[in-house]
Design a protein around this motif. Structure first.
Motif, mmCIF file in Angstrom:
data_model
loop_
_atom_site.group_PDB
_atom_site.id
_atom_site.type_symbol
_atom_site.label_atom_id
_atom_site.label_comp_id
_atom_site.label_asym_id
_atom_site.label_seq_id
_atom_site.Cartn_x
_atom_site.Cartn_y
_atom_site.Cartn_z
ATOM 1 N N GLY A 59 0.808 -1.209 0.000
ATOM 2 C CA GLY A 59 0.000 0.000 0.000
ATOM 3 C C GLY A 59 0.841 1.259 0.000
ATOM 4 O O GLY A 59 0.519 2.239 -0.687
ATOM 5 N N LEU A 60 1.929 1.262 0.767
ATOM 6 C CA LEU A 60 2.807 2.432 0.812
ATOM 7 C C LEU A 60 3.499 2.656 -0.525
ATOM 8 O O LEU A 60 3.646 3.801 -0.981
ATOM 9 C CB LEU A 60 3.840 2.262 1.921
ATOM 10 C CG LEU A 60 3.300 2.306 3.356
ATOM 11 C CD1 LEU A 60 4.378 1.904 4.343
ATOM 12 C CD2 LEU A 60 2.759 3.697 3.684
ATOM 13 N N ILE A 61 3.941 1.570 -1.166
ATOM 14 C CA ILE A 61 4.569 1.711 -2.485
ATOM 15 C C ILE A 61 3.570 2.290 -3.479
ATOM 16 O O ILE A 61 3.881 3.217 -4.234
ATOM 17 C CB ILE A 61 5.116 0.358 -2.969
ATOM 18 C CG1 ILE A 61 6.301 -0.079 -2.111
ATOM 19 C CG2 ILE A 61 5.526 0.445 -4.434
ATOM 20 C CD1 ILE A 61 6.790 -1.482 -2.417
ATOM 21 N N ALA A 82 -0.328 2.706 -10.258
ATOM 22 C CA ALA A 82 0.331 2.664 -8.951
ATOM 23 C C ALA A 82 -0.074 1.421 -8.168
ATOM 24 O O ALA A 82 0.763 0.797 -7.493
ATOM 25 C CB ALA A 82 -0.010 3.931 -8.163
ATOM 26 N N ALA A 83 -1.355 1.053 -8.247
ATOM 27 C CA ALA A 83 -1.804 -0.146 -7.538
ATOM 28 C C ALA A 83 -1.085 -1.388 -8.047
ATOM 29 O O ALA A 83 -0.655 -2.246 -7.261
ATOM 30 C CB ALA A 83 -3.319 -0.302 -7.703
ATOM 31 N N LEU A 84 -0.944 -1.517 -9.351
ATOM 32 C CA LEU A 84 -0.272 -2.689 -9.921
ATOM 33 C C LEU A 84 1.196 -2.746 -9.512
ATOM 34 O O LEU A 84 1.742 -3.831 -9.291
ATOM 35 C CB LEU A 84 -0.410 -2.676 -11.436
ATOM 36 C CG LEU A 84 -1.821 -2.950 -11.968
ATOM 37 C CD1 LEU A 84 -1.895 -2.677 -13.463
ATOM 38 C CD2 LEU A 84 -2.238 -4.393 -11.668
ATOM 39 N N ILE A 85 1.842 -1.588 -9.410
ATOM 40 C CA ILE A 85 3.239 -1.571 -8.962
ATOM 41 C C ILE A 85 3.332 -2.116 -7.544
ATOM 42 O O ILE A 85 4.166 -2.991 -7.236
ATOM 43 C CB ILE A 85 3.806 -0.140 -9.036
ATOM 44 C CG1 ILE A 85 3.856 0.354 -10.485
ATOM 45 C CG2 ILE A 85 5.189 -0.083 -8.395
ATOM 46 C CD1 ILE A 85 4.816 -0.377 -11.359
ATOM 47 N N VAL A 107 3.973 5.873 -5.383
ATOM 48 C CA VAL A 107 4.015 5.940 -6.851
ATOM 49 C C VAL A 107 2.969 6.920 -7.365
ATOM 50 O O VAL A 107 3.249 7.754 -8.242
ATOM 51 C CB VAL A 107 3.805 4.548 -7.464
ATOM 52 C CG1 VAL A 107 3.591 4.645 -8.969
ATOM 53 C CG2 VAL A 107 5.007 3.649 -7.163
ATOM 54 N N LEU A 108 1.758 6.859 -6.815
ATOM 55 C CA LEU A 108 0.718 7.787 -7.243
ATOM 56 C C LEU A 108 1.104 9.231 -6.933
ATOM 57 O O LEU A 108 0.988 10.118 -7.794
ATOM 58 C CB LEU A 108 -0.601 7.439 -6.550
ATOM 59 C CG LEU A 108 -1.753 8.429 -6.767
ATOM 60 C CD1 LEU A 108 -2.100 8.558 -8.240
ATOM 61 C CD2 LEU A 108 -2.979 8.014 -5.958
ATOM 62 N N ALA A 109 1.554 9.477 -5.712
ATOM 63 C CA ALA A 109 1.882 10.847 -5.307
ATOM 64 C C ALA A 109 2.987 11.443 -6.164
ATOM 65 O O ALA A 109 3.009 12.655 -6.407
ATOM 66 C CB ALA A 109 2.286 10.868 -3.832
#
Length: 745
Positions: free
Chosen positions: A141-143, A409-412, A147-149
């Motif tokens: 979740g943090l990654i 970002a979720a997939l990463i 990534v999104l931010a």
């Protein structure tokens, strides 16, 4: 494969205060989890708040509607461009509502308009974290949140007042709700109903774009949800009903409201929101047949700008070498091209690799496995949006790609977590290494497109990525601490370049209708209206416009006295006063020289009133591209004072062609200004007869010349301009030409 199971929330204990419980989070979590999550949100908020007011009113088109909504509840409800409710924006109003409430509470200003967008960005990061961590753990979740931010286009749009920020938030909420629904063992349809509500309000933010991801999400639920097929279909039908109600209440009211007592629906040619939804904002975006748009009707179709251009003048094709029209090259490579690549594609190859890896690892799981369902949901959303954006032939702007950011970002985060768990088995270390290597190579490639901007960074990223990839090949054989070190190094290599682009984005002001993230030149062919758009960029003066402007060469100029359609330049006619790509300073009413030097009397870098000198570079100078279509105008104090004199005696203190021009004067005076023809200046509102009636009733004080937009159009806006110029006295106020509609010749 093992993953963290879904667990109910637990707190630090009955004797703990709420601050302690907030900081500690769930007792089963490691002590670092909640502080790390809160730190991510705080860091995102501070990053997005940095230099926020530098953009002034950002897109003045939407800011004017926000100002109107803060003054009039009727304008608030309809999304009107002015408080007197002449015409609406060309979108439904949901994205305007949070900003209008903020301005109503705290007054008109840049922070009051843009702060709600920042909060939407922080909220999107929080929802994404919650969605990913439920099945894949806090680290994933943090990654995903980081990534999104740090996606450049996300940093751009969560600090800007276009509808895309609210759309991205609501789409992330919708995916979260669907994932929760997939976890339900019994018959509750609650989470699908909430997903439908999110989709419905997303429709009220940006119409049919909200439904792009609906097919893959519905399909995954029907196939993978627990329970019998009949029960699954029943639940999803309830979600669909909630969606229709959430979106339909506003649409029904607008369509049933008497046309005589509501504003004209901007962007439509028949004063119908349904026509706007399925035409200009719907199928027209796919097939390019956008009647009433800049290039509507397939560049030369009815109601389009090309229809109204002078003889010998055509819209230049944007992008080159491939299929597409005035909005760029279409095809699967669009997201990786010069114009879009630096906005969104830094980690897109990694996301696609990790999507495939996640599906391979979870393929043999039971039908209802939530890990596989999560890959299918996020991956389906990414692929559906990616394909549509890549091949749509209508209006396409680089910032649209913010819609991809949460899915990517979720997939990463998910893919990294799954491969890390499997690192001691099979090809997982190889896939991790390849993912990092490909990401570093792609960052090196993208950074090479701006060779003069941080030239050292591309080599640091390439070398760091190579070292991390080599280390990850051995991750299953070395000590866990060494493995974590190589994984962390790979994460740094992947995020370093987008982080640098994001920092450049938040340090730069952005204004106008077309904005891009990153350094100047990072979106080649897409940096504002002077870069590859109609009438923008060097060498794009249309045929039939040959001449020389005072102080510099007009592209293609052959000598003085040539006819440059539509303006007042010395030595020839300049369209809207613009010298696209000009090298010097043409004289005329227009204020912009997109791609060239600013005109005399306007400080270098000044975009419009309220923007710091030298700050913005997206939308051309002063009048913006295409004669003020893409950005507003600079409002002189003399003009402002004239508009405010006896302002309360008039319904509209002024009228002008095109919404951006009208918005500038409205924001300067906080008084209603009529935008004739809406955004493009091509909507048939008002008609000449209606305008004459308004003037006869003393409702409009001034007509402002030099307005932008496509002009002409079925509404006869050029007829209005002609009638005004032939009937009323011309007055020069500062650098603007006004016509006093109370003083006939």
């Amino acid at each position: 494969m093992t993953t963290s199971p879904t667990t109910p929330p637990a707190h630090a204990g009955p004797g703990s205060g709420w601050l302690a419980r907030l900081w500690r989070g769930r007792t089963e979590d490691a002590t670092w989890v909640r502080p790390a999550f809160l730190g991510l949100l705080v860091a995102t908020g501070l990053l997005y708040l940095w230099n926020l007011s530098a953009s002034g009113y950002a897109n003045s088109f939407y800011s004017a509607a926000v100002q109107a909504g803060s003054e009039s509840w009727k304008a608030f409800f309809f999304g009107s461009l002015d408080a007197a409710n002449a015409i609406t924006v060309d979108k439904p109003p949901a994205a305007l509502w949070p900003m209008a409430l903020s301005v109503r509470l705290f007054g008109l200003g840049s922070w009051q308009i843009l702060l709600p967008e920042v909060l939407m960005g922080v909220g999107t990061v929080a929802v994404l974290y919650a969605a990913v961590r439920r099945r894949f753990g806090a680290g994933a979740g943090l990654i995903a949140g980081a990534v999104l931010a740090l996606t450049p286009v996300a940093a751009l749009m969560f600090r800007f007042n276009n509808p895309d920020a609210l759309l991205a938030l609501l789409m992330t909420v919708a995916v979260y709700c669907v994932l929760r629904a997939l976890e339900q063992e019994r018959g509750s349809a609650r989470w699908l109903v909430w997903a439908g509500v999110a989709f419905g309000f997303a429709f009220l933010a940006k119409t049919l774009q909200a439904f792009l991801i609906l097919p893959p999400l519905a399909l995954v639920y029907v196939v993978c949800a627990p329970g019998g097929l009949g029960r699954r279909l029943g639940r999803i039908s309830l979600g669909g009903l909630a969606m229709v109600v959430s979106a339909g209440w506003w649409v029904a009211l607008v369509e049933l409201w008497p046309e005589s007592s509501r504003p004209y629906v901007g962007g439509s040619q028949d004063n119908s929101f349904l026509e706007l939804t399925f035409g200009y904002n719907g199928l027209g975006r796919i097939n390019g047949n956008e009647v009433g748009s800049v290039g509507g009707g397939g560049r030369g179709g009815p109601g389009g700008m090309a229809e109204n251009l002078p003889a010998g003048m055509d819209l230049p094709a944007r992008g080159g070498g491939g299929p597409g029209g005035g909005w760029g090259e279409t095809g699967i490579g669009r997201m990786f091209g010069d114009a879009v690549g630096g906005q969104i594609s830094w980690l897109l190859p990694a996301a696609l690799i990790l999507l495939v890896a996640g599906l391979v690892i979870t393929w043999r799981a039971p039908r209802t496995d939530t890990a596989r369902s999560a890959f299918l949901v996020w991956g389906g959303a990414l692929l559906m949006t990616l394909v549509v954006f890549s091949f749509m032939a209508g209006i396409f702007h680089e910032y649209y790609t913010v819609a991809l950011a949460p899915y990517l970002a979720a997939l990463i985060g998910m893919g990294a977590a799954v491969l890390w768990e499997e690192r001691a088995h099979g090809l997982a270390p190889v896939v991790l290494a390849v993912t990092v290597a490909v990401t570093a190579w792609w960052a090196w490639t993208l950074l090479g497109r701006t060779p003069d901007w941080l030239p050292w960074l591309r080599w640091v990223v390439l070398v760091t990525g190579a070292v991390a990839a080599l280390g990850l090949l051995l991750v299953g054989r070395v000590d866990r601490r060494w493995g974590l070190g190589f994984a962390g190094l790979g994460l740094v290599a992947g995020l370093a370049a987008p982080f640098a682009y994001t920092v450049e984005t938040v340090n730069t002001a952005h204004q106008g209708s077309i904005v891009t993230a990153g350094p100047a030149g990072g979106a080649q062919g897409g940096r504002g209206p002077g870069a590859g758009r109609p009438f923008g960029g060097a060498g794009m003066m249309p045929p039939g416009g040959q001449g020389q402007g005072q102080g510099g060469q007009i592209p293609g100029g052959q000598g003085q006295g040539g006819q440059l359609p539509g303006g007042q330049g010395q030595g020839g006619q300049i369209p809207g006063g613009q010298l696209p790509g000009g090298q010097g300073q043409g004289q005329g009413q227009g204020r912009g020289v997109p791609g060239g030097n600013p005109p005399q009397g306007l400080p270098p870098g000044m975009q419009q009133q309220g923007l710091p000198q030298g700050a913005a570079r997206d939308a051309g100078t002063g009048g913006g591209g295409m004669g003020g279509l893409l950005n507003g105008a600079r409002v002189d104090e003399e003009a402002k004072s004239a508009l405010l004199a006896d302002a309360d005696d008039y319904t509209w203190v002024a009228a002008t062609v095109g919404a951006q021009n009208a918005a500038s004067y409205q924001l300067a005076t906080e008084k209603p200004v009529m935008a004739i023809g809406g955004f493009n200046g091509s909507d048939p509102s008002p008609t000449l007869d209606q305008f004459k009636q308004y003037v006869a009733e003393g409702k409009i004080h001034y007509f402002i010349g030099g307005g932008g937009g496509a002009g002409g159009g079925r509404g006869g806006n050029s007829e209005i301009s002609t009638w005004v110029s032939e009937t009323f006295e011309e007055v020069t106020l500062g650098s603007s030409t006004f016509y006093d509609l109370t003083s006939r010749k």
